[in-house]
Each structure stands twice: as structure tokens, then as C-alpha cells.
Design an enzyme around this catalytic site. Structure first.
Site, mmCIF file in Angstrom:
data_model
loop_
_atom_site.group_PDB
_atom_site.id
_atom_site.type_symbol
_atom_site.label_atom_id
_atom_site.label_comp_id
_atom_site.label_asym_id
_atom_site.label_seq_id
_atom_site.Cartn_x
_atom_site.Cartn_y
_atom_site.Cartn_z
ATOM 1 C CG HIS A 283 81.102 48.066 3.670
ATOM 2 N ND1 HIS A 283 82.062 48.943 4.107
ATOM 3 C CD2 HIS A 283 80.128 48.048 4.620
ATOM 4 C CE1 HIS A 283 81.679 49.443 5.284
ATOM 5 N NE2 HIS A 283 80.511 48.916 5.605
ATOM 6 C CG ASN B 232 86.255 48.667 -1.885
ATOM 7 O OD1 ASN B 232 85.024 48.592 -1.934
ATOM 8 N ND2 ASN B 232 86.898 49.112 -0.812
ATOM 9 C CG PHE C 222 85.036 59.513 1.213
ATOM 10 C CD1 PHE C 222 84.319 58.389 1.621
ATOM 11 C CD2 PHE C 222 86.083 59.934 2.007
ATOM 12 C CE1 PHE C 222 84.635 57.713 2.786
ATOM 13 C CE2 PHE C 222 86.405 59.263 3.183
ATOM 14 C CZ PHE C 222 85.685 58.149 3.566
ATOM 15 C CB THR D 294 90.212 50.252 1.884
ATOM 16 O OG1 THR D 294 89.897 49.922 3.236
ATOM 17 C CG2 THR D 294 89.089 51.066 1.292
ATOM 18 C CG HIS E 119 47.595 22.460 -0.648
ATOM 19 N ND1 HIS E 119 46.826 22.335 -1.789
ATOM 20 C CD2 HIS E 119 46.956 21.770 0.337
ATOM 21 C CE1 HIS E 119 45.747 21.607 -1.514
ATOM 22 N NE2 HIS E 119 45.803 21.250 -0.230
ATOM 23 N NE ARG F 214 88.333 45.473 9.061
ATOM 24 C CZ ARG F 214 87.732 46.416 8.339
ATOM 25 N NH1 ARG F 214 86.425 46.402 8.173
ATOM 26 N NH2 ARG F 214 88.437 47.355 7.777
ATOM 27 C CE LYS G 27 81.793 48.916 -1.381
ATOM 28 N NZ LYS G 27 82.844 49.952 -1.345
ATOM 29 N NE ARG H 198 87.310 45.961 0.425
ATOM 30 C CZ ARG H 198 87.231 46.382 1.675
ATOM 31 N NH1 ARG H 198 88.290 46.310 2.474
ATOM 32 N NH2 ARG H 198 86.095 46.870 2.149
#
Length: 584
Positions: free
Chosen positions: A560, A557, A499, A533, A276, A527, A452, A547
Site C-alpha cells: 500500500h 495485494n 470494505f 490495485t 562499550h 505507485r 502487508k 502487486r
């Protein structure tokens, strides 16, 4: 060129059955280095062989050869072995075998047999009647080889829903319990093209487009399975006899036992239906289709079947790290190792004792522990095909005295220090020990990652591949059209920035992919992989970063990530809350 010439003279090359049969006509002792075509002969032992050849000075009764197992029928039983194998032939009779590049043992065996040959020639000894090592019968080998070449594989896709709910664990256990081996597996997001290709047989169904969306909404497991050989025991142990022990088994256990006994009558698909579980996974069993999808999902699978890969941990002791670190690292890279991770660490007394336990009964043990805790060592995680055996052969024995006697070109001798009579380099004793050591010295860390909305599905797949190539494990993942509350859970640090509204607007355009990425030093490594960034700055300073490759602007970019441990912990707990709140 002169060096190469000496090497050929030292060891004759045997690469077909005719040359093997001719080699068996040698008088005296022939030492045979059996090697696989994909890795070559054991170079680490050639120094020892040359030394013995010169010291024993017996050209008529001492011969060295290298024999390629892949092309010699007699040696087919040694194919696909990941460690060196040395055979000893006396007057055409194989009388001994040594596994691994154990220089002292090989040296002792050669000297013993040559001394016997000398005494026999002088009439001082009657030739010992050693039993001959029996290889697999030629007919059996050909049959086994044919069977291996015709090995049948299945392709299994475990659907995103099963991965998300943890059902995939049960499915894998059932597959193994049914008498199948999981040859390889990968956890990934399927592209729309891959889904349409794999499921082309149901493309006519009216809800197919919804199905495609579902299959591309999260990670799936892709498995290659094969049926276990009859001689190979199941991971669950010996299958109970259903006639004598059925009363002691639960209904589910009896079903498992019976299915294993009768596995030849059931396909994997039929078995999963009876369990199953077929609604949670799909299985391709057609040989042509399976081969096609293996090439798509695992293009290196067929070649990698003959290459033994495994991570190992290596360590440069404090004196070596301080004085000659760069020399060692250059040799490591020249030898084909990839350095996956490295860190400086000052060992505690307990850690030093664990790593040096083989020297515990030596007079210098206390000085060794003091030295090991006196300053930083360099811990490394290395990867290379057949890496464990190659590293052992490269660094040599554990003591300088033994290395000078039998392994003079090893790193043990090359980097010997007056401070200690032991090898300044350490390596894992087994792959199992390596994984435990790596987990201890490189404890995993979690970081939240976000892909993103503006990133296309194809770009998303490329980013996920980059994440895996850089050693991250995606331990949790979900696709979300982030609302304001969810966005705040990720960007809570900048909620007051001017922003922030622009970020919310950008995140509301389409679903984002939210992930928990796991590896040692995950936060700083993520990072670094993301890059600066601003994508324009990233293209200048870190052109290979995510990026730089996929970013469009500071807002768009591509990715994150958490910037520190506190932020990583907070965002992960908010986006992936544990079932038990006490775990936070």
C-alpha cells in the site's frame, strides 16, 4: 572490419612487459594511452590521434600505442586509476604525463615534441635534457600488489536496535576513527536464514530463537571494513601526540587518539568492546568466514572494487531538447549509461548563471542566459562505470570552436546549433558537484509504504530489493501488528467505505512492515512500482510491478502507499511522529 584494421594500425597494443620493453626502442616520440583492463583504452582520443598522425605525417618519429596497466609490471603504479593517463616517451625515456582526456593539452604536447624532434634531426636544436618520470620501483610494486591481494576485511552487522535509535551513526564514526575504512555498506532486513548462518556459532544458546526474531524485526547495517593503510590519513586529521597534547584532550578524545596510534595491536572487535559498543554490533574477523559472507551479502563486491561508479547530472539545453532530444537519449543509452531520473525544467536566471559561469566573460554570455531561460531544458541523472570521465570525453569541450579543432566526433560538434557557439550538453565537473546538482534539481520526496501481513519473509526481502533497485532510500522502517488506531492512521481516507472492516481484519493477521521511502518524485514512482490495485489487472497492465508478482487479491495485494503529497505527509507524521512536534 576496415575501421577496426585502421584502429590497430594507429595504436600498437602493448599488453605484457616484453612488448613494453620492445616499445621503448622506438625512435622519436611515442604517445602511450595507459588503460585498465576493465574499461579499455580511451576511444574518445583516437580521432585526435588519427588527425595528428595524418597532419604531422611523421611515421618514423611519431608512434601511438595503448598499454594495459594490469599486465605490465612497469605500469603497476597506474592500476585502479579511474581516469585516462597519457605518457610521452622520447627515445625510450618517459618525459611527460597528462591525466584525463584533455584533447587540447595532449595535442599541444605532441606538436611541441614533434617540432623539437624535427629541429634536432636538422641540427637546429640540441636535444633538451628532460627529467625522466620515475615509476614505483618494481620490488615496491610487487610488495604493494601482494599486500593488496592479501588485504584483510571484517564483516560488521549493526543490529536493528542500534539502527532504530540512531546508535549506528556513532558506531560508524568510531570504526573510522579507529583507523578503519568502510569499503561498502548496506541497510537491509536480514532473512532468518542469513541470521542463522552468520550467528551459527551461538545457535546452541537457549534464547537463540528469540535472538533470531529480534534480528529479523527491523533493518540492520551490514558493513565491510578494512584497516586503513599507514600512509592514508584519518578522516579526523592528524592524530595528536598523546605525550605532548594529552592535557588538551578530553578523556574520550584521548582514547580515540591512543586507539588510532595503537590500532595494529587491537582488533576491531576488541576496540568496540573498549568503546562499550559491542552489544550493538557483531564483527566477523575470520578470513574464511568473511569471504563467505561477502559472497552472500555483497556478491559483486570483489569485481566492483575495480569499477568506479558515480551518478552525474547532465543537461540538454533548450534548443537541443526541442529539436533532437530522442537522438541524444539514444546515444546516451548506447554508450552504456543508465538514466536514473529525468525531468523538464525551465531554468531561472540565477540557475542559468550558475550552470554557465565558465562563459561569464564571453561576448555571448547575455544571449546564452536568455537562451537558457527561454524554454524547458532536460535534466538527467546518469549512472555508468567511470561515468564522469566517459561523459566528459563523449560530449567534448565547452565551445564548438575548440571541439571542431580537437574533438570533431564529439557530441558538441554533432549537435552544434547556430543559436549559440557553446556545447549544447552540460555535465557535472566532479562527482562532488554532481551530488549537489542532483539534490538541487531532483529534491527528495517522502512517501509512506506498507508491506502487508500475507507477504512471506522471503517475498518481503524481494520487495525490499526492488525498492532499492528503483532508487528509493528506506529512511525509516518498523514492523508492527497494526491495531485499529494505527490502521486508521494509514487508511484514514477510506474509513467510511464498506470494505474498511475487511482491511482491518486482514491487517490484524500478522505484523506489517511500515516504511518511509525517499527519492525524487517518490509518490508517483512508488505507485508505478506497486502497480494497479487489483493483482489480476496488474498482471495484464504492469507485469513487473509488485502487486502483479506478489498480490493475491484486491485486499491481499502485497503493498500500500500514499496517493498524493497531502496523504503522504499526514500518514508519515502519524506513523513516525517527530520528536519535536514543532517539526510537523
Amino acid at each position: 572490419m576496415a575501421g577496426k584494421k585502421r584502429e590497430i594500425q594507429l595504436q600498437a597494443v602493448i599488453n605484457n612487459q616484453s612488448l613494453w620493453d620492445e616499445m621503448l626502442q622506438n625512435k622519436g616520440l611515442t604517445v602511450i594511452d595507459v588503460y585498465q583492463a576493465w574499461c579499455g583504452p580511451c576511444k574518445a582520443m583516437q580521432t585526435l590521434f588519427r588527425k595528428l598522425k595524418n597532419e604531422l605525417n611523421e611515421d618514423e618519429i611519431l608512434h601511438f600505442v595503448v598499454a594495459e596497466a594490469d599486465s605490465i609490471v612497469t605500469l603497476q603504479s597506474f592500476r585502479d586509476k579511474c581516469e585516462p593517463i597519457f605518457l610521452f616517451s622520447v627515445n625510450g625515456k618517459i618525459i611527460a604525463k597528462i591525466n584525463g582526456a584533455n584533447a587540447p593539452l595532449v595535442s599541444k604536447k605532441i606538436i611541441k615534441l614533434i617540432n623539437e624532434e624535427r629541429k634536432i634531426a636538422a641540427g637546429e636544436l640540441v636535444r633538451p635534457q628532460y627529467p625522466e618520470i620515475a615509476f614505483v620501483d618494481t620490488e615496491d610494486v610487487v610488495e604493494a600488489s601482494h599486500k593488496n591481494n592479501d588485504k584483510l576485511y571484517n564483516m560488521v552487522i549493526i543490529k536493528p536496535e542500534a539502527v532504530l535509535t540512531g546508535k549506528s551513526i556513532e558506531i560508524k564514526e568510531k570504526i573510522i576513527g579507529a583507523g578503519y575504512v568502510i569499503e561498502t555498506e548496506d541497510k537491509r532486513m536480514l532473512t532468518e536464514e542469513q541470521v542463522r548462518d552468520f550467528y551459527s556459532g551461538i545457535a546452541y544458546q537457549p534464547d537463540f530463537e528469540d535472538f533470531v526474531s529480534l534480528m529479523t524485526s527491523g533493518q540492520s547495517y551490514i558493513l565491510i571494513t578494512s584497516q586503513r593503510d599507514e600512509q592514508e590519513p584519518s578522516w579526523e586529521g592528524t592524530v595528536p601526540n598523546p605525550e605532548t597534547e594529552s592535557k588538551e584532550l578530553s578523556e574520550d578524545q584521548h582514547e580515540m587518539a591512543t586507539s588510532t596510534v595503537t590500532k595494529k595491536q587491537d582488533s576491531l572487535q576488541e576496540y568496540m568492546e573498549r568503546q562499550h559498543l559491542s552489544e550493538f554490533c557483531d564483527i566477523e574477523e575470520n578470513k574464511a568466514n568473511v569471504n563467505k559472507f561477502i559472497d552472500i551479502f555483497f556478491p559483486d563486491f570483489k569485481s566492483m572494487k575495480n569499477i568506479k561508479l558515480g551518478r552525474i547530472m547532465a543537461l540538454l539545453r533548450p534548443d537541443l531538447f526541442q529539436k533532437r532530444k530522442e537522438d541524444v537519449l539514444n546515444i546516451i543509452q548506447d554508450e552504456g549509461f543508465k538514466i536514473l531520473m529525468q525531468r523538464q525544467i525551465v531554468l531561472s536566471k540565477e540557475e542559468a548563471q550558475t550552470l554557465c559561469k565558465e562563459h561569464k566573460n564571453e561576448d555571448y554570455y547575455e544571449n546564452l542566459i536568455e537562451n537558457m531561460t527561454s524554454g524547458p531544458s532536460l535534466a538527467l541523472v546518469l549512472l555508468r562505470d567511470n561515468g564522469l570521465q566517459h561523459w566528459k570525453a563523449l560530449i567534448g569541450p565547452s565551445t564548438v570552436e575548440e571541439a571542431k579543432e580537437c574533438f570533431p566526433e564529439s557530441l558538441c560538434v554533432q549537435f552544434a546549433m547556430e543559436s549559440l557557439p557553446i556545447n549544447q550538453l552540460y555535465g557535472s565537473v566532479s562527482l562532488e558537484a554532481a551530488e549537489k546538482e542532483i539534490e538541487y534539481f531532483f529534491p527528495p520526496q517522502n512517501v509512506l509504504g506498507l508491506i502487508k501481513p500475507h507477504v512471506t519473509h522471503e517475498q518481503r526481502e524481494e520487495i525490499l530489493n526492488l525498492i532499492k533497485e528503483n532508487g528509493f532510500e528506506i529512511t525509516q522502517m518498523k514492523e508492527l501488528l497494526l491495531n485499529e488506531e494505527q490502521a486508521e492512521a494509514i487508511y484514514f481516507k477510506i474509513k467510511q467505505k464498506h470494505f474498511y472492516k475487511d482491511i482491518l481484519e486482514q491487517l490484524s493477521e500478522a505484523p506489517s512492515l511500515v516504511m518511509v521511502l525517499t527519492k525524487w518524485n517518490a509518490i508517483s514512482d512508488w505507485r508505478r512500482l506497486m502497480g494497479p490495485t487489483d493483482p489480476n489487472e496488474a498482471k495484464l497492465l504492469s507485469p513487473d510491478s509488485i502487486r502483479a508478482r506478489f498480490g493475491q487479491s484486491v485486499l491481499r495485494n502485497a503493498v500500500h502507499g500514499s496517493s498524493n503529497l497531502y496523504e503522504a505527509t499526514e500518514t508519515i507524521n502519524r506513523m513516525f511522529p517527530p520528536e519535536n512536534p514543532e517539526e510537523i
